[in-house]
Design a protein around this motif. Structure first.
Motif, PDB file in Angstrom:
ATOM      1  N   ALA A  97       1.014  -1.148   0.075  1.00  0.00           N
ATOM      2  CA  ALA A  97       0.031   0.045  -0.004  1.00  0.00           C
ATOM      3  C   ALA A  97       0.983   1.166   0.050  1.00  0.00           C
ATOM      4  O   ALA A  97       1.107   1.950   0.976  1.00  0.00           O
ATOM      5  N   GLN A  98       1.572   1.738  -1.061  1.00  0.00           N
ATOM      6  CA  GLN A  98       2.275   2.778  -1.390  1.00  0.00           C
ATOM      7  C   GLN A  98       1.524   4.146  -1.130  1.00  0.00           C
ATOM      8  O   GLN A  98       0.169   4.382  -1.542  1.00  0.00           O
ATOM      9  N   MET A  99       2.082   5.019  -0.311  1.00  0.00           N
ATOM     10  CA  MET A  99       1.239   6.112  -0.057  1.00  0.00           C
ATOM     11  C   MET A  99       1.167   7.152  -1.260  1.00  0.00           C
ATOM     12  O   MET A  99       2.032   7.278  -1.832  1.00  0.00           O
ATOM     13  N   SER A 100       0.118   7.685  -1.318  1.00  0.00           N
ATOM     14  CA  SER A 100      -0.202   8.712  -2.319  1.00  0.00           C
ATOM     15  C   SER A 100      -0.072  10.139  -1.849  1.00  0.00           C
ATOM     16  O   SER A 100      -0.622  10.480  -0.843  1.00  0.00           O
ATOM     17  N   GLU A 101       1.000  10.718  -2.517  1.00  0.00           N
ATOM     18  CA  GLU A 101       0.992  12.299  -1.966  1.00  0.00           C
ATOM     19  C   GLU A 101       0.143  13.033  -2.472  1.00  0.00           C
ATOM     20  O   GLU A 101       0.060  14.134  -1.899  1.00  0.00           O
ATOM     21  N   THR A 102      -0.612  12.608  -3.469  1.00  0.00           N
ATOM     22  CA  THR A 102      -1.684  13.594  -3.910  1.00  0.00           C
ATOM     23  C   THR A 102      -3.026  13.710  -2.785  1.00  0.00           C
ATOM     24  O   THR A 102      -3.792  14.760  -3.062  1.00  0.00           O
ATOM     25  N   LEU A 103      -3.087  12.900  -1.900  1.00  0.00           N
ATOM     26  CA  LEU A 103      -4.282  12.880  -1.179  1.00  0.00           C
ATOM     27  C   LEU A 103      -3.624  13.660   0.239  1.00  0.00           C
ATOM     28  O   LEU A 103      -2.923  13.320   1.061  1.00  0.00           O
ATOM     29  N   SER A 104      -4.500  14.831   0.528  1.00  0.00           N
ATOM     30  CA  SER A 104      -4.028  15.610   1.708  1.00  0.00           C
ATOM     31  C   SER A 104      -5.081  15.356   2.776  1.00  0.00           C
ATOM     32  O   SER A 104      -6.019  15.915   2.989  1.00  0.00           O
ATOM     33  N   THR A 105      -4.785  14.146   3.563  1.00  0.00           N
ATOM     34  CA  THR A 105      -5.805  13.904   4.558  1.00  0.00           C
ATOM     35  C   THR A 105      -4.773  13.385   5.695  1.00  0.00           C
ATOM     36  O   THR A 105      -3.520  13.286   5.654  1.00  0.00           O
ATOM     37  N   LYS A 106      -5.530  12.790   6.964  1.00  0.00           N
ATOM     38  CA  LYS A 106      -4.812  12.188   7.840  1.00  0.00           C
ATOM     39  C   LYS A 106      -4.604  10.665   7.343  1.00  0.00           C
ATOM     40  O   LYS A 106      -5.295  10.048   6.920  1.00  0.00           O
ATOM     41  N   LYS A 107      -3.358  10.683   7.762  1.00  0.00           N
ATOM     42  CA  LYS A 107      -2.589   9.210   6.993  1.00  0.00           C
ATOM     43  C   LYS A 107      -2.249   8.350   8.253  1.00  0.00           C
ATOM     44  O   LYS A 107      -1.631   8.813   8.959  1.00  0.00           O
ATOM     45  N   LEU A 108      -2.808   7.053   8.201  1.00  0.00           N
ATOM     46  CA  LEU A 108      -2.222   6.099   8.858  1.00  0.00           C
ATOM     47  C   LEU A 108      -1.528   4.969   7.935  1.00  0.00           C
ATOM     48  O   LEU A 108      -2.034   4.644   6.978  1.00  0.00           O
ATOM     49  N   THR A 109      -0.479   4.414   8.483  1.00  0.00           N
ATOM     50  CA  THR A 109       0.490   3.625   8.138  1.00  0.00           C
ATOM     51  C   THR A 109       0.697   2.551   8.857  1.00  0.00           C
ATOM     52  O   THR A 109       1.167   2.640   9.953  1.00  0.00           O
ATOM     53  N   THR A 110       0.136   1.294   8.677  1.00  0.00           N
ATOM     54  CA  THR A 110       0.498   0.013   9.504  1.00  0.00           C
ATOM     55  C   THR A 110       0.853  -1.224   8.573  1.00  0.00           C
ATOM     56  O   THR A 110       0.654  -1.069   7.358  1.00  0.00           O
ATOM     57  N   PRO A 111       1.349  -2.447   9.287  1.00  0.00           N
ATOM     58  CA  PRO A 111       1.293  -3.651   8.666  1.00  0.00           C
ATOM     59  C   PRO A 111      -0.171  -4.002   8.152  1.00  0.00           C
ATOM     60  O   PRO A 111      -1.208  -3.390   8.608  1.00  0.00           O
TER      61      PRO A 111
END
Length: 134
Positions: A97-111
């Motif tokens: 699940a590669q992060m999209s830099e175009t989405l300006s939102t609150k981001k969570l990254t997890t396994p």
């Protein structure tokens, strides 16, 4: 693709293809999809939450004051086709699940969700990310 990348893929036994006429694709557009206006959280993961994982997912949603019908799941390869949305949160779960830099939102990254379920260290890290936005 650079020569070294092609060589690396070849050594791994992976076929690599290059377009011989990329100009023929000019004007091609990926079909976009829009999220419902009620969607507030987008889960980007190769793992669709079902059964026990869906229950855990719903508990996490409640912790950020969202209901299950305010969330949507997409696979990582679908993210580039995202059209209009009103999402406030994007949850990237898993290595793919590669992060999209175009989405300006609150981001969570997890396994992956299956790695979080039953593992206190991963749950604690997720909770800390959620709390950082409050």
């Amino acid at each position: 693709m650079a020569h070294t990348e092609l060589q690396y893929l070849q050594e791994m036994g992976i076929d690599a293809w290059q377009l011989s006429h990329p100009e023929r694709l000019q004007g091609f557009q990926v079909a976009r999809f829009n999220l419902p206006t009620t969607c507030q959280l987008l889960l980007v993961s190769n793992e669709l939450p079902t059964g026990e994982l869906a229950v855990m997912f719903e508990r996490v949603l409640k912790s950020i004051k969202l209901e299950i019908d305010q969330a949507q799941h997409v696979y990582p390869e679908q993210l580039s086709a995202l059209g209009e949305h009103n999402i406030a949160w994007v949850w990237y779960a898993g290595e793919d699940a590669q992060m999209s830099e175009t989405l300006s939102t609150k981001k969570l990254t997890t396994p992956l969700l299956s790695s979080i379920n039953g593992h206190n260290e991963h749950r604690r890290a997720l909770w800390q990310q959620i709390c950082s936005y409050e």
